[in-house]
Scaffold this motif. Structure first.
Motif, PDB file in Angstrom:
ATOM      1  N   ALA A  38       0.840  -1.203   0.000  1.00 30.76           N
ATOM      2  CA  ALA A  38       0.000   0.000   0.000  1.00 30.76           C
ATOM      3  C   ALA A  38       0.872   1.248   0.000  1.00 30.76           C
ATOM      4  CB  ALA A  38      -0.914  -0.011   1.220  1.00 30.76           C
ATOM      5  N   HIS A  66      -4.799   4.404   0.649  1.00 32.40           N
ATOM      6  CA  HIS A  66      -4.681   3.275  -0.281  1.00 32.40           C
ATOM      7  C   HIS A  66      -4.915   1.954   0.464  1.00 32.40           C
ATOM      8  CE1 HIS A  66      -2.004   0.828  -3.252  1.00 32.40           C
ATOM      9  NE2 HIS A  66      -3.277   0.701  -3.528  1.00 32.40           N
ATOM     10  N   LEU A 122      -6.148  -1.299  -8.023  1.00 33.93           N
ATOM     11  CA  LEU A 122      -5.570  -0.623  -6.852  1.00 33.93           C
ATOM     12  C   LEU A 122      -4.062  -0.852  -6.791  1.00 33.93           C
ATOM     13  CD1 LEU A 122      -8.304  -1.484  -4.187  1.00 33.93           C
ATOM     14  CD2 LEU A 122      -7.820   0.781  -5.121  1.00 33.93           C
TER      15      LEU A 122
END
Length: 450
Positions: free
Chosen positions: A229, A234, A379
């Protein structure tokens, strides 16, 4: 001889039936090694990670003993089990009741957070097994409301956790009060270091030492990986994405601090993900309610601090997610032990920011296997992963610094020699006091007569 079936352990038919009801046929590593000596009446010092059947490893021998030697009339507890936390005490008692379902044995609990009157049954009726936390039990012992003289077996569960929480003196007081006992069983998640072994030496008599911690078969049932991350935002987006996946059916999300628990719960709520939480400052009734909601399937996400890392047994946990990595590798092992329990499979996922990579390395070394990285396409992290340290030959820069440091230390070690000391080498040193005394003893020379 390795025990592969519970039927080989000479257990009572009622206990075999209870094991069958729970779907257990084969004993785990700790059970096959600990049950035979415990049934022979030996003291046991046992070590095994959570989720490997440690509780049944000590419950089955004492239940068998109570069935083999039934008491003639009702009386105080014959087996005392001491645990570090309320949750663990209640779960041990629940498992004892399940294993004793086809018997007439009585099991009770004594924990903090419960009114005195709720424990009145322990003192008035017959009790064969009592599971207790140290604080409330000692209170009742000091008030002479609990009779320790009938205790035949003392069991200390999660002894390493008791030492961490500062309960060593309390446990030794309880051991002193139950000095008429015939057997002591001490179980710990790890026997590393001297603390637990020193503690065991004071309480156990010639114990059989069992270390079932390298139980690879149980550990391999947990699939472990991590997502990288960029930052907290995030990481939260990754968490929400993971919790919405169809295979993530029941999850415990671990965080490091109590404040973060409430933040994560509010972030999940904003994303339409219902969750309950568990942290150390909660009153017992709320703790029990959170666990009950998870067990009954009314809630499928539990956000918790490490108060839930040990002893928390919630059925069918499919995933453990480390929103914050723990500071030590053994706590990581306890956390992921909440899934893949009782022979089932599970998954452990860690969300790792740049500053967590050092901890990730510690965990990998502790497990002796690297955790694999995965990526969610939508992501993907934007930042680059920190460069991994090369464990081979040191670089020239490192070697130069080491040489410089060594030379500096050698300079410091040299003894300074003063110039006057160099001139006087070989001469006998005389103190000023001795010189004065010598001068006083010798008479002054008279001048020669002319």
């Amino acid at each position: 001889m390795t025990v592969t079936q519970f039927s080989e352990l000479d257990l009572h038919e009622s206990l075999i039936a209870a094991l069958r009801d729970k779907g257990y046929e084969r004993p785990t590593a700790i059970q096959s090694e600990a049950i035979p000596p415990a049934m022979d009446g030996r003291d046991v010092l046992g070590s095994a990670p959570t989720g490997t059947g440690k509780t049944a490893a000590y419950l089955l021998p004492v239940l068998q003993h109570l069935l083999d030697f039934p008491r003639r009339k009702s009386g105080p507890p014959r087996v005392l089990i001491v645990t570090p936390t309320r949750e663990l005490a209640m779960q041990v008692a629940e498992q004892a009741k399940q294993l004793a379902a086809h018997t007439h044995l009585d099991i009770a609990t004594i924990t903090g957070g419960v009114a005195f009157m709720n424990h009145a049954i322990v003192f008035s009726d017959n009790q064969d097994i009592v599971v207790a936390t140290t604080g409330r039990l000692l209170q009742y012992i000091k008030e002479e409301n609990f009779d320790c003289r009938a205790v035949e077996t003392l069991i200390l569960d999660e002894a390493d956790r008791m030492l961490e929480m500062g309960f060593a003196q309390d446990v030794e007081l309880i051991a002193a009060e139950t000095r008429w006992r015939k057997q002591t069983l001490l179980f710990s998640a790890t026997l590393e270091g001297n603390a637990v072994k020193d503690f065991a030496e004071r309480l156990l008599n010639d114990p059989v030492e069992i270390d079932a911690s390298p139980s690879r078969r149980e550990r391999k049932k947990i699939t472990q990986w991590y997502y990288r991350a960029d930052d907290l935002k995030h990481k939260t987006a990754l968490l929400c994405h993971l919790l919405k996946q169809p295979d993530v059916t029941k999850t415990i999300v671990f965080v490091r601090k109590r404040e973060r628990v409430h933040e994560v719960v509010s972030w999940l709520h904003a994303e339409g993900i219902a969750s309950c939480y568990l942290e150390g400052e909660m009153v017992q009734a709320k703790r029990n309610e959170a666990i009950k909601r998870m067990n009954e399937g009314r809630m499928n996400v539990l956000v918790a601090t490490d108060v839930a890392a040990r002893g928390l047994d919630i059925d069918d946990i499919s995933h453990v997610i480390n929103f914050d990595l723990p500071t030590t590798a053994d706590v990581y092992l306890h956390r992921i032990g909440r899934t893949a329990r009782a022979g089932r499979k599970g998954s452990a996922i860690s969300l790792v920011e740049a500053h967590d990579h050092i901890l990730l390395g510690k965990i990998s070394r502790y497990l002796n296997e690297p955790l694999k990285a995965r990526i969610v396409d939508e992501l993907r992290p934007v930042t680059r992963a920190p460069a991994e340290k090369v464990t081979g030959k040191p670089s020239k820069k490192v070697l130069a610094k080491r040489k410089e440091k060594k030379e500096q230390s050698q300079v410091k070690d040299k003894v300074k020699v003063r110039l006057r000391d160099k001139r006087n080498i070989g001469k006998r040193r005389v103190s000023k006091t001795a010189e004065a005394q010598t001068a006083a003893a010798v008479p002054a020379a008279k001048p020669d007569d002319e």
